[in-house]
Design an enzyme around this catalytic site. Structure first.
Site, PDB file in Angstrom:
ATOM      1  CG  HIS A  18      -3.747  -1.705  -1.638  1.00  0.00           C
ATOM      2  ND1 HIS A  18      -4.849  -2.482  -1.962  1.00  0.00           N
ATOM      3  CD2 HIS A  18      -4.132  -0.941  -0.575  1.00  0.00           C
ATOM      4  CE1 HIS A  18      -5.854  -2.206  -1.120  1.00  0.00           C
ATOM      5  NE2 HIS A  18      -5.445  -1.267  -0.273  1.00  0.00           N
ATOM      6  CG  ASP A  46      -5.086   2.125   1.019  1.00  0.00           C
ATOM      7  OD1 ASP A  46      -6.050   1.351   0.872  1.00  0.00           O
ATOM      8  OD2 ASP A  46      -3.981   1.766   1.479  1.00  0.00           O
ATOM      9  CB  SER A  50      -0.882   0.009   1.247  1.00  0.00           C
ATOM     10  OG  SER A  50      -1.370   1.331   1.435  1.00  0.00           O
ATOM     11  CG  ASP A 100      -6.011  -3.104   3.239  1.00  0.00           C
ATOM     12  OD1 ASP A 100      -4.974  -2.808   3.842  1.00  0.00           O
ATOM     13  OD2 ASP A 100      -6.627  -2.322   2.494  1.00  0.00           O
ATOM     14  N   GLY A 153      -2.959   3.743   7.967  1.00  0.00           N
ATOM     15  CA  GLY A 153      -1.992   2.662   7.972  1.00  0.00           C
ATOM     16  C   GLY A 153      -1.434   2.483   9.380  1.00  0.00           C
ATOM     17  CG  MET A 181     -11.439  -3.237   5.237  1.00  0.00           C
ATOM     18  SD  MET A 181      -9.977  -2.574   4.408  1.00  0.00           S
ATOM     19  CE  MET A 181      -9.183  -1.662   5.724  1.00  0.00           C
ATOM     20  CG  HIS A 226      -9.167  -0.133  -0.434  1.00  0.00           C
ATOM     21  ND1 HIS A 226      -8.561  -0.404   0.775  1.00  0.00           N
ATOM     22  CD2 HIS A 226     -10.502  -0.166  -0.196  1.00  0.00           C
ATOM     23  CE1 HIS A 226      -9.487  -0.588   1.702  1.00  0.00           C
ATOM     24  NE2 HIS A 226     -10.670  -0.443   1.141  1.00  0.00           N
ATOM     25  CG  MET A 268     -11.543   2.998   2.148  1.00  0.00           C
ATOM     26  SD  MET A 268      -9.962   2.873   3.038  1.00  0.00           S
ATOM     27  CE  MET A 268      -8.818   2.938   1.662  1.00  0.00           C
ATOM     28  CG  MET A 304      -8.355   6.749   2.805  1.00  0.00           C
ATOM     29  SD  MET A 304      -7.401   6.647   4.325  1.00  0.00           S
ATOM     30  CE  MET A 304      -6.759   4.972   4.205  1.00  0.00           C
TER      31      MET A 304
HETATM   32  C1  DX5 Z   1      -6.464   1.220   5.677  1.00  0.00           C
HETATM   33  C2  DX5 Z   1      -5.911   0.925   4.296  1.00  0.00           C
HETATM   34  C3  DX5 Z   1      -4.750  -0.014   4.286  1.00  0.00           C
HETATM   35  C4  DX5 Z   1      -3.531   0.466   5.009  1.00  0.00           C
HETATM   36  C5  DX5 Z   1      -2.680  -0.705   5.335  1.00  0.00           C
HETATM   37  O1  DX5 Z   1      -7.665   1.910   5.551  1.00  0.00           O
HETATM   38  O2  DX5 Z   1      -6.914   0.364   3.473  1.00  0.00           O
HETATM   39  O3  DX5 Z   1      -4.421  -0.390   2.949  1.00  0.00           O
HETATM   40  O4  DX5 Z   1      -2.801   1.387   4.267  1.00  0.00           O
HETATM   41  O5  DX5 Z   1      -1.601  -0.258   6.074  1.00  0.00           O
HETATM   42  P1  DX5 Z   1      -0.816  -1.200   7.077  1.00  0.00           P
HETATM   43  O6  DX5 Z   1      -0.321  -2.369   6.266  1.00  0.00           O
HETATM   44  O7  DX5 Z   1       0.273  -0.321   7.577  1.00  0.00           O
HETATM   45  O8  DX5 Z   1      -1.784  -1.636   8.128  1.00  0.00           O
HETATM   46 ZN    ZN Z   2      -6.411  -0.542   1.449  1.00  0.00          ZN
END
Ligand code: DX5
Ligand code: ZN
Length: 218
Positions: free
Chosen positions: A31, A33, A6, A174, A143, A136, A65, A67, A35
């Site tokens: 990946h 992310d 990610s 994830d 993260g 999840m 991904h 969100m 948001m």
């Molecule tokens: C959280 C994200 C993840 C996150 C994972 O909402 O979807 O992809 O970045 O990070 P780590 O591996 O550090 O938990």
């Molecule tokens: Zn993610």
């Protein structure tokens, strides 16, 4: 087995180099992310970022991904920006089936993501529209959080649903996945692993990814 770093945990001041390094180190997917500071309490990446990575010549598989709520309007923008797969959360759309069809109509694979509290019943009538199921193992938004242990049971449940369906569906996990727990995550039934901080916080991505592969081969 797919390893999908990610980029949320990468150094954004040199994002292109970070993505190239992690791919050269043996990562399978990138990946991304996304948001929105509404569905989740953080604000990250727009379509400009994958688009710019593509322009720089990176042709790896982009796993986006989302969100974001509402989600439908931004989906075509990410498809144009080079997404190969787009994953959505059921809570972000009024019509999940329609959203999955939209993603596929744009030539992308479609994924559905489940937060720790989201019931798997959303899958009841859509298994034939799904290429990836994302469990999840943390609440979405950041993260570097710790893996929630009840995720193991959920991963096992999804693995058995996929087997019952007889379809070729990836089971991605994830959140909080790292070298020390990836074997347990795999044993529960996952075949696709998002890893943010566990890769990008290390100095030698090649060594980290080879440690991960070693765990997966045990
Ligand atoms: C959280 C994200 C993840 C996150 C994972 O909402 O979807 O992809 O970045 O990070 P780590 O591996 O550090 O938990
Ligand atoms: Zn993610």
């Amino acid at each position: 087995m797919i390893i999908a770093p990610s980029i949320l945990a990468a150094d954004f001041s040199k994002l292109g180099d970070e993505v190239s390094s992690v791919l050269q180190a043996g990562a399978d997917w990138v990946h991304i992310d996304v948001m929105d500071n509404h569905y989740v309490p953080n604000l990250t990446i727009g379509p400009l970022i994958p688009s710019s990575l593509r322009k720089s010549g990176i042709n790896a598989f982009f796993d986006v991904h989302l969100m974001i709520k509402p989600v439908d309007l931004i989906i075509p923008e990410f498809a144009k920006a080079g997404a190969n797969l787009i994953t959505v959360h059921p809570e972000t759309t009024e019509h999940l089936h329609r959203t999955l069809q939209l993603i596929k109509s744009l030539g992308c694979k479609a994924g559905v993501a489940f937060n720790p509290s989201t019931p798997l019943s959303y899958l009841d009538y859509i298994m034939d529209s799904v290429d990836l199921i994302l469990i999840m193992s943390v609440n979405p938004g950041f993260g570097g959080q710790s893996f929630i242990p009840s995720s193991y049971d959920k991963i096992r449940e999804v693995r058995s649903l996929i087997e019952q369906s007889g379809r070729d569906i990836s089971l991605q996990v994830d959140g909080g996945v790292k070298v020390s727990n990836i074997k347990d995550v795999r044993d529960a039934g996952a075949d696709n692993f998002v890893m943010g901080s566990a890769i990008f916080s290390t100095t030698d991505y090649q060594k980290t990814i080879s440690d991960v592969r070693h765990e997966l081969s045990r």
